[in-house]
Each structure stands twice: as C-alpha cells, then as structure tokens.
Design an enzyme around this catalytic site. Structure first.
Site, PDB file in Angstrom:
ATOM      1  N   ASP A   4       0.817  -1.213   0.000  1.00 21.35           N
ATOM      2  CA  ASP A   4       0.000   0.000   0.000  1.00 21.35           C
ATOM      3  C   ASP A   4       0.854   1.268   0.000  1.00 21.35           C
ATOM      4  OD1 ASP A   4      -2.262   1.570   0.117  1.00 21.35           O
ATOM      5  OD2 ASP A   4      -2.488   1.397   2.289  1.00 21.35           O
ATOM      6  N   ASN A  62     -10.713  -3.362  -5.792  1.00 21.79           N
ATOM      7  CA  ASN A  62      -9.972  -2.398  -6.627  1.00 21.79           C
ATOM      8  C   ASN A  62     -10.643  -2.112  -7.970  1.00 21.79           C
ATOM      9  OD1 ASN A  62      -6.661  -3.434  -5.470  1.00 21.79           O
ATOM     10  ND2 ASN A  62      -7.930  -1.725  -4.782  1.00 21.79           N
TER      11      ASN A  62
HETATM   12  C1  FPP Z   1      -2.171   0.201  -3.128  1.00 18.43           C
HETATM   13  O1  FPP Z   1      -1.611   1.497  -3.194  1.00 18.43           O
HETATM   14  C2  FPP Z   1      -1.630  -0.592  -4.197  1.00 18.43           C
HETATM   15  C3  FPP Z   1      -2.360  -1.229  -5.158  1.00 18.43           C
HETATM   16  C4  FPP Z   1      -3.829  -1.211  -5.222  1.00 18.43           C
HETATM   17  C5  FPP Z   1      -1.706  -1.984  -6.227  1.00 18.43           C
HETATM   18  C6  FPP Z   1      -0.468  -2.745  -5.871  1.00 18.43           C
HETATM   19  C7  FPP Z   1       0.196  -3.115  -7.114  1.00 18.43           C
HETATM   20  C8  FPP Z   1       1.508  -3.091  -7.366  1.00 18.43           C
HETATM   21  C9  FPP Z   1       2.528  -2.826  -6.341  1.00 18.43           C
HETATM   22  C10 FPP Z   1       2.062  -3.339  -8.730  1.00 18.43           C
HETATM   23  C11 FPP Z   1       1.466  -4.434  -9.532  1.00 18.43           C
HETATM   24  C12 FPP Z   1       1.790  -5.793  -9.082  1.00 18.43           C
HETATM   25  C13 FPP Z   1       2.472  -6.711  -9.781  1.00 18.43           C
HETATM   26  C14 FPP Z   1       2.505  -8.115  -9.267  1.00 18.43           C
HETATM   27  C15 FPP Z   1       3.210  -6.405 -10.983  1.00 18.43           C
HETATM   28  P1  FPP Z   1      -2.587   2.721  -3.416  1.00 18.43           P
HETATM   29  O2  FPP Z   1      -2.698   2.998  -4.850  1.00 18.43           O
HETATM   30  O3  FPP Z   1      -3.902   2.471  -2.738  1.00 18.43           O
HETATM   31  O4  FPP Z   1      -1.796   3.860  -2.688  1.00 18.43           O
HETATM   32  P2  FPP Z   1      -2.434   5.112  -1.935  1.00 18.43           P
HETATM   33  O5  FPP Z   1      -3.214   4.567  -0.758  1.00 18.43           O
HETATM   34  O6  FPP Z   1      -1.232   5.896  -1.519  1.00 18.43           O
HETATM   35  O7  FPP Z   1      -3.298   5.832  -2.930  1.00 18.43           O
END
Ligand code: FPP
Length: 263
Positions: free
Chosen positions: A35, A83
């Site tokens: 996250d 998501n």
């Molecule tokens: C949460 O951060 C993260 C996600 C919903 C996606 C996680 C995905 C990756 C790290 C990359 C893709 C994975 C692979 C296996 C290639 P957020 O966007 O909610 O962050 P925020 O809370 O700061 O907005």
C-alpha cells in the site's frame, strides 16, 4: 561477528541489543499489503501510474530481501476484488503492469529460483491476464527456493464464499455430509490449500487494517505496520519487522511457554 554482520546487513548495534541476530525468527510465510503507491507518486508530483510502477519494482527488491532471510513463501496483495471500483484507467494500468511484469522479470525470477503462484478469482480476469497467470505458474513449477504468491483479484470474503459454494456442491452431490465440514475440510477448499498460513502480515503506508486480505488464513498471523510507503519499503523495514516478529509470543489461543509452567 563478521559473518553475522554480512548475514544481517542492516542489523545495527542498537538492533543487536534488542534481538541477537542469530536468534532472529524467520517466518515460513510472510504476507505483504503493498500500500501507498499513490501517495508515493503524489509526493513526487508524478501520476499514480508511476507509483504503481515503483511499487512493482519494489516487489523485486522484496523477493531478493526475503530470499536473503530464507523466507519460503511470500504473498503480496496486488489487486483486490474491491480495486475494480477505481477509475477504469487505473485498473487498466494495473492489469497492463501485471502482464508486463511477468514477461519482463521471469528470467530474474528463474535465476533466483522463485516459483510463482496466484491466489484470487483468476477465472474472472481478462483472458490475457489469465494467460499470463497460467504461463507464469506452469513455467516456474520446478523452482524451489521460494514461492511468490500474487493475490490478484483477491478478496478474503470471496475466497471463503467460493469455498462454501464448493462444499455445498459436494453436499448436494452426496459426496460429503454437512456435518463432515470441519475447519480442515473447509481450509482444503480455499484457493491454495497446500500453502501454510501466513505467520506475519506486513502493511506499510500508515494504515492499520487488513482490508479483506487472507481473512481465513490470517486468523492467527502476527501483524506489523509501518509508516513507510510501499515503494520505499526495503531491507531496513523488513529487518525491523522480523525483529518485532521475533519478540512476539505466538500463543494461538493457548498459554505462553512461561505460563504453562505456572500451575
Ligand atoms: C495500493 O496502493 C496498491 C495497489 C492497489 C496496487 C499494488 C500493485 C503493485 C505494487 C504493482 C502491480 C503488481 C504486480 C505483481 C506487478 P494505493 O494505490 O492504494 O496507494 P495510496 O493509498 O497511496 O493511494
């Protein structure tokens, strides 16, 4: 001491006073909620997609660091069933990144001996993503140093519902009786029944909740939270988490070793 220092690169003198490096407990299965990508990008005035890219790059670092400590299973939360409610363009970016990632990094995963598996409602994903999952799983079956489990289109509640549906079908077909359903039988109907439950779940980025991740499997997992955003989560943070884990007293509803001797 020289040897200890090289095995535990970020084990400062202060940390050594907390836990003797040779007594560090290594979880068999570590799970991570990746996250904070969006906030990481915002701080740098970059688009959210740049944050996800940095987050995906950091997954490579995590694998290396976990390999260093000899962790056998690493599960990462890459895309949750919730998501899908993000803007279509962000969902598209995450799907594309996922496809690109496994094509690009497979040789490195091979070099590191990392087997790849997926957990989630894979059948509900776009066909090209499903194809990547199948290819990555098939092509990495022989690797045995570590297993990387990517929770993709994963939701703990959906996993439990799907297990319940499978069992209901078996009852309907007369293969089992409803009274045969035990915790063990239920767990055998989850996505990856042969994988041990996570010992430790880490969530970076300052949020302190598990957000529908490993709801059944994480019932007795230790939780560790960090303020560091996922793309910056490195060896130092992993080491801190392992030190905290070493100091935990895992009782699984029973008594600690000390208290067992008291009566
Ligand atoms: C949460 O951060 C993260 C996600 C919903 C996606 C996680 C995905 C990756 C790290 C990359 C893709 C994975 C692979 C296996 C290639 P957020 O966007 O909610 O962050 P925020 O809370 O700061 O907005």
């Amino acid at each position: 001491m020289r040897q200890e220092e090289s095995k535990f690169p970020l084990f400062s003198k202060k940390k050594q006073a907390e836990v003797d490096p040779s007594e560090l407990k290594i979880p068999t299965h570590l799970a991570v909620i990746m996250d904070g990508n969006g906030r990481w990008a915002k701080k740098r005035m970059l688009p959210r997609s740049a944050g996800h890219r940095a987050g995906a790059d950091n997954l490579k670092t995590l694998c290396k660091n976990c390999g260093h400590y000899g962790i056998k299973y690493v599960t990462v939360y890459a895309f949750s069933t919730e998501n899908w409610s993000r803007p279509e363009s962000e969902v598209h970016t995450l799907m594309e990144l996922f496809v690109e990632y496994f094509d690009r990094y497979d040789p490195e995963l091979e070099k590191e001996g990392i087997r790849v598996r997926f957990s989630g409602d894979i059948a509900a994903l776009p066909q090209n993503v499903q194809d990547v999952c199948r290819r990555a799983e098939e092509g990495s079956k022989h690797r045995d140093k570590m297993t990387l489990i990517v929770a993709f289109n994963y939701g703990g509640r959906r996993e439990i519902i799907q297990a319940a549906q499978k069992l209901a079908e078996k009852v309907k077909a007369g293969q089992i009786r409803s009274e045969d359903i035990t915790e063990e039988l239920f767990a055998q109907n989850l996505y990856l029944p042969d994988v041990p439950d996570p010992d430790l779940i880490i969530r970076p980025s300052g949020e302190e909740r598990t957000s529908n991740f490993l709801v059944w499997e994480g019932a007795y997992s230790e939780l560790w939270f960090s303020d560091v955003l996922w793309p910056d989560f490195g060896m130092k943070e992993l080491t801190d988490a392992l030190i905290a884990y070493t100091k935990r007293d895992r009782r699984f509803g029973g008594l600690s070793q000390e208290k067992k001797g008291e009566e």
